[in-house]
Write an enzyme that holds these catalytic residues in place. Structure first.
Site, PDB file in Angstrom:
ATOM      1  N   CYS A 148      56.942  37.897  41.772  1.00 19.00           N
ATOM      2  CA  CYS A 148      56.552  36.488  41.865  1.00 19.00           C
ATOM      3  C   CYS A 148      57.560  35.761  42.762  1.00 19.00           C
ATOM      4  O   CYS A 148      57.772  36.178  43.898  1.00 19.00           O
ATOM      5  CB  CYS A 148      56.436  35.884  40.466  1.00 19.00           C
ATOM      6  SG  CYS A 148      55.675  34.257  40.396  1.00 19.00           S
ATOM      7  N   ASP A 205      44.650  37.120  43.555  1.00 22.51           N
ATOM      8  CA  ASP A 205      45.765  36.187  43.369  1.00 22.51           C
ATOM      9  C   ASP A 205      45.346  34.825  43.915  1.00 22.51           C
ATOM     10  O   ASP A 205      45.163  34.661  45.130  1.00 22.51           O
ATOM     11  CB  ASP A 205      47.002  36.711  44.100  1.00 22.51           C
ATOM     12  CG  ASP A 205      48.269  35.932  43.776  1.00 22.51           C
ATOM     13  OD1 ASP A 205      48.170  34.723  43.496  1.00 22.51           O
ATOM     14  OD2 ASP A 205      49.355  36.548  43.818  1.00 22.51           O
ATOM     15  N   HIS A 237      47.530  37.591  40.307  1.00 18.22           N
ATOM     16  CA  HIS A 237      48.978  37.406  40.380  1.00 18.22           C
ATOM     17  C   HIS A 237      49.597  37.903  39.064  1.00 18.22           C
ATOM     18  O   HIS A 237      49.014  37.753  38.000  1.00 18.22           O
ATOM     19  CB  HIS A 237      49.302  35.925  40.564  1.00 18.22           C
ATOM     20  CG  HIS A 237      50.728  35.657  40.901  1.00 18.22           C
ATOM     21  ND1 HIS A 237      51.234  35.828  42.167  1.00 18.22           N
ATOM     22  CD2 HIS A 237      51.757  35.238  40.125  1.00 18.22           C
ATOM     23  CE1 HIS A 237      52.525  35.519  42.169  1.00 18.22           C
ATOM     24  NE2 HIS A 237      52.855  35.158  40.943  1.00 18.22           N
TER      25      HIS A 237
END
Length: 270
Positions: A148, A205, A237
């Site tokens: 991330c 995502d 994600h």
């Protein structure tokens, strides 16, 4: 896993509910624990893990998500140690004076992490490398993996460090929102990349469109930089984050295998 159990186990709730089926890696054959890394006149907290029997292991930095140095990141650190590395995850948001793992609302979290200047972040990572070397790590075999926001950190550090051998970015943002603390986004840094990076992204995502990944891929190719990308069909994600509902087992396991192969290819892991 209940909310109270998740907090007790050391997981953040800012990312939403915590799955009960969390992967846990033991410390058998490892030395692992907390450390303090000197950054200026401050001590930065960190978590490390290394093979107990290795005298000069390669070094892999673990760049965390925005949710703090919680159990998932510590477990990833142990997983890397099981592969033979001295892995270390620095808590580079510590100057805010708040334990990010205890924040339950993401709107309270973002102002803290978004205020972190890139220059300070990169300096903190350099200090982490120096600490690892002082602990007997072989920084000639230096890698970094991040998740991330930590995936963004991988790209930023690959443009910064001439000592880095390879990086692996799990769904790291490639284009930044306006922020004076972040002079250049990863895509803008494409011409400056000093190490090969593997980018692992999810097709579904919603925060990192596939178009952004393709733009980064093109920018790196235009500048003759070494990088590879894999986009996982249908993966959201956070697909590697086994403590979150976004976890996708097949993509996570394949991504981990891709990471190992990348680090072996560039001499980080043997």
């Amino acid at each position: 896993m209940t909310a109270s159990a998740a907090v007790t186990a050391g997981y953040t709730l800012a990312a939403g509910p915590v799955r009960a089926e969390v992967i846990t890696t033991d410390t058998n054959g490892l030395n692992a624990g907390d450390a303090k890394i000197k950054v200026g006149d401050r001590d930065m907290p960190a978590y490390f893990a290394r093979p107990a029997s290795a005298s000069n292991p390669p070094v892999v930095l673990v760049a965390m998500e925005i949710f703090g140095l919680h159990q998932y990141i510590k477990d990833v650190t142990r997983r890397l140690a099981k592969l033979g590395a001295l892995a270390v995850a620095p808590d580079y948001y510590f100057r805010g004076g708040t334990d990010l793992t205890k924040i339950t609302d993401i709107k309270d979290l973002l102002p803290i992490v978004n205020a972190k200047p890139d220059a300070e972040l990169l300096s903190d990572l350099d200090a982490t490398v120096a600490w690892a070397k002082s602990q007997g790590g072989d920084t000639r075999r230096l890698g970094i993996v991040g998740f991330c926001r930590g995936g963004r950190t991988v790209w930023e550090y690959a443009a910064h460090s001439s000592a880095l051998k390879a990086g692996v970015a799990f769904y790291g943002p490639l284009i930044d929102p306006p922020n004076p603390a972040w002079p250049k986004s990863p895509t803008q840094l494409a011409p400056e990349m000093k190490a090969p990076v593997l980018g692992l992204y999810g097709e579904a995502d919603t925060g990192i469109p596939v178009a952004n990944v393709e733009a980064m891929k093109a920018a790196l190719a235009d500048n003759k930089k070494t990088a590879e990308f894999k986009i996982y069909p249908g993966a959201p994600h956070g697909f590697h984050a086994d403590y979150r509902p976004s976890y996708r087992k097949d993509a996570a396991e394949d991504g981990w295998a891709q990471m190992q192969a990348w680090f072996k290819k560039y001499g980080v892991l043997s």
